[in-house]
Motif scaffolding. Structure first.
Motif, short mmCIF file in Angstrom:
data_model
loop_
_atom_site.label_atom_id
_atom_site.label_comp_id
_atom_site.label_asym_id
_atom_site.label_seq_id
_atom_site.Cartn_x
_atom_site.Cartn_y
_atom_site.Cartn_z
N LYS A 179 -6.47 4.14 -5.67
CA LYS A 179 -6.20 2.77 -6.10
C LYS A 179 -4.70 2.47 -6.17
N ASP A 180 -3.91 3.46 -6.49
CA ASP A 180 -2.48 3.24 -6.70
C ASP A 180 -1.68 4.01 -5.66
N LEU A 181 -1.56 3.47 -4.49
CA LEU A 181 -0.74 4.09 -3.45
C LEU A 181 0.73 3.80 -3.74
N PRO A 182 1.60 4.79 -3.56
CA PRO A 182 3.03 4.58 -3.86
C PRO A 182 3.65 3.55 -2.92
N LYS A 183 4.42 2.63 -3.48
CA LYS A 183 5.05 1.57 -2.69
C LYS A 183 6.57 1.67 -2.70
N GLN B 13 6.16 6.11 0.59
CA GLN B 13 5.48 4.82 0.53
C GLN B 13 4.25 4.87 1.44
N GLU C 228 0.80 2.63 2.90
CA GLU C 228 0.04 1.40 3.10
C GLU C 228 -1.22 1.77 3.87
#
Length: 409
Positions: free
Chosen positions: A181-185, A190, A192
């Motif tokens: 749910k919380d992919l690093p941005k 990073q 996507e």
């Protein structure tokens, strides 16, 4: 007309009214199809005093639903194509039917609803009542019953479809929990990702897992053979096993071998999974990976050079132990990108049966390497839509971009 004839006609009409009331009451009581057919049989036998009757109803094929007084068991007799040409009540002796046993009857009565053929009623009347038989009434009575049965089926089908749709929505929601749910941005890494199942649920999977206390992370993608619920169930099991194994496994080779072991037992070697996993170590700047029969992900270096990551093993779940397995390694990686995808991307076809293909994908990645991941993904989806030009996706579509900036701080 004699008084006796008038009385007979009066009595017959009274019987018909009784028959109509009985059928209507049965319909309003919401009885089952079998009960309606039984009441139909009893009503005609008791109130119209028929000698013989057979009712053929159109379902997937023509089936005998009611019969009484017959010598032949018509539930074992096909209707025959010549009957289908009968459009109005006709004497059997005037027809050239290819099924001789229908000669037991006097007349054939087609039953229609809004010009659609529902059934055929074959009738033999006791000789003393022949003049009193009202075939229009038999048509009407049959029509009432058959339309009621059809409405029941449509209502039941609608309820079944609604229940199925609810189940599919639940399955889709459950499957969505499989994906991170919380992919690093922001920061050193990073991510996507894009996922679109061909049906409500699918057999694709991707993940990003940070390994505690090791300064490493795992990025992976997988594709189950097949589609829909069976593929989704197998993938959910695969994800659970993977998440358990990576916490304790010492290296990627051990992870893949353990995954294959569990798959061979859980899927009975009837389904397989293509799988790619990569482990990046921030301290050593090394990317270790294993490609298990999956579409080779693309490694894009800082200068724009592109490399396909192909080293690994065959698909998982087909052989135990794996016939071969190797681990690829790319060292000295500070700034780079990974692009992972399933074959739903490269095998997106247009109406000319031309696939999007690996060459188009490589050209896209090279020309869009300097854009943000979000912009890059939107552009890729636009290119896919332009290529397929309205042609539907034939497979689950999944792709993931991983951008790493591990330069000296």
């Amino acid at each position: 007309m004699s008084e006796g004839s008038l009385q007979n006609k009066y009595d017959q009409k009274e019987l018909e009214v009784n028959a109509l009331m009985e059928i209507t009451q049965a319909v309003n009581s919401n009885l089952s199809e079998d009960h309606l057919y039984k009441i139909f049989e009893f009503t005609l036998r008791a109130n119209l005093r028929l000698d013989k009757l057979t009712l053929y109803v159109k379902e997937a094929d023509w089936e005998c639903k009611v019969q009484f007084g017959t010598q032949k068991d018509f539930k074992k007799v096909a209707l025959g194509s010549s009957c289908l040409n009968v459009t109005e009540t006709t004497e059997i002796r005037k027809l050239n039917l290819e099924v001789p046993c229908f000669s037991e009857f006097d007349i054939i009565i087609p039953v229609k609803h809004k010009d659609r053929l529902l059934a055929f009623v074959f009738v033999k009347v006791k000789s003393e009542l022949e003049a009193l038989l009202d075939t229009t009434f038999i048509q009407a009575l049959s029509n009432i019953m058959l339309v009621a049965i059809e409405n029941k089926r449509l209502a039941r089908k609608q309820l079944d479809q609604q229940a199925f749709q609810r189940d599919m929505e639940i399955a889709s929601n459950v499957q969505n929990y499989l994906f991170p749910k919380d992919l690093p941005k922001v920061g050193k890494v990073q991510i996507e990702a894009f996922y679109q199942p061909c049906r409500t649920v699918g057999g694709d999977y991707y993940d990003f897992i940070e390994l505690e206390d090791t300064n490493q992370f795992i990025v992976c993608i997988a594709d189950v053979s097949g589609k829909g619920i069976p593929a989704a169930l197998l993938m959910s099991n695969f994800q659970a096993v993977l998440r358990t194994i990576v916490r304790t496994a010492s290296d990627p080779l051990e992870v893949v071998q353990e995954l294959n072991y569990h798959l061979c037992r859980n899927a009975n070697r009837e389904n397989f999974i293509t799988f790619f996993m990569a482990v990046y170590d921030y301290d050593t700047r090394e990317l270790r990976y294993i490609n298990s029969g999956h579409n080779p992900p693309m490694l894009i270096r800082q200068g724009g050079e592109l490399e396909q990551l192909t080293i690994g093993s065959t698909v998982l779940g087909a052989f135990d132990p794996l016939p071969f397995i190797d681990m690829g390694s790319v060292k000295g990686l500070d700034k780079f990108s990974l692009f992972l995808f399933t074959d739903g991307l490269t095998e997106t076809f247009n109406d000319k049966d031309e696939e999007f293909g690996v060459e188009r994908l490589e050209a896209f990645l090279k020309s869009n390497k300097d854009y943000s991941l979000e912009t890059k993904h939107k552009a890729l989806l636009a290119d896919l839509d332009a290529h397929r030009d309205g042609h539907p996706f034939d497979d689950d579509l999944t792709f993931l971009s991983c951008q790493v900036d591990n330069g000296t701080t």
